[in-house]
Design an enzyme around this catalytic site. Structure first.
Site, short mmCIF file in Angstrom:
data_model
loop_
_atom_site.label_atom_id
_atom_site.label_comp_id
_atom_site.label_asym_id
_atom_site.label_seq_id
_atom_site.Cartn_x
_atom_site.Cartn_y
_atom_site.Cartn_z
N HIS A 17 -32.74 -27.00 13.43
CA HIS A 17 -31.54 -26.75 14.25
C HIS A 17 -30.74 -25.59 13.70
CE1 HIS A 17 -27.79 -27.73 16.44
NE2 HIS A 17 -28.56 -28.42 17.23
N ILE A 23 -27.27 -24.09 12.54
CA ILE A 23 -25.97 -24.54 13.05
C ILE A 23 -25.89 -26.05 12.84
CG2 ILE A 23 -24.53 -24.79 15.11
CD1 ILE A 23 -25.93 -22.32 16.25
N GLY A 26 -23.82 -30.75 16.72
CA GLY A 26 -22.56 -31.32 17.19
C GLY A 26 -22.45 -32.81 16.98
N VAL A 27 -23.56 -33.53 17.16
CA VAL A 27 -23.50 -34.99 16.97
C VAL A 27 -23.18 -35.35 15.52
CG1 VAL A 27 -24.98 -35.53 18.94
CG2 VAL A 27 -26.00 -35.22 16.70
N GLU A 31 -20.10 -37.51 14.17
CA GLU A 31 -20.37 -38.61 13.23
C GLU A 31 -19.52 -38.49 11.97
OE1 GLU A 31 -22.00 -42.06 11.51
OE2 GLU A 31 -22.06 -41.37 13.58
#
Length: 109
Positions: A17, A23, A26-27, A31
């Protein structure tokens, strides 16, 4: 509450990723904010053996990518905590610039 997350290139998610432009997913940002809010809730819980469960998030906005070498400064606020249910909001900043905003997080204890 305020928490810090140092983003390092050797974290396993960066191999996929993305290999040529790492990067922070986003999850994982959501979290991290949820875990910080959960720690605050556990500190306030009457039961020292309590466990919190992340039950949902709404109104999430990403404003900029978070990349290795940066520090994500997270701020969470517990809006409500009653009868085993908590609501919180959170924001994450990099160098003072808003990177992520979570309008509402829900937890069950």
């Amino acid at each position: 509450a305020v928490g810090l997350k140092a983003i390092t290139a050797n974290e396993p998610q960066f191999t996929g990723h993305f290999p040529d432009r790492p990067i922070m997913p986003g999850v994982l940002q959501v979290e991290a904010l949820a875990q910080l809010a959960g720690i605050v809730c556990l500190k306030s819980a009457d039961d020292p053996g309590a466990v919190f469960f992340f039950a949902g998030a709404d109104r999430i906005k990403w404003k900029r990518p978070v990349v290795p070498g940066e520090i994500l400064v997270m701020e969470v606020e517990i809006l409500r905590f009653r009868r085993g249910l908590a609501k919180a909001t959170g924001k994450g900043y990099v160098n003072g610039e808003l990177a992520i905003e979570v309008g509402s997080m829900t937890f069950a204890l």
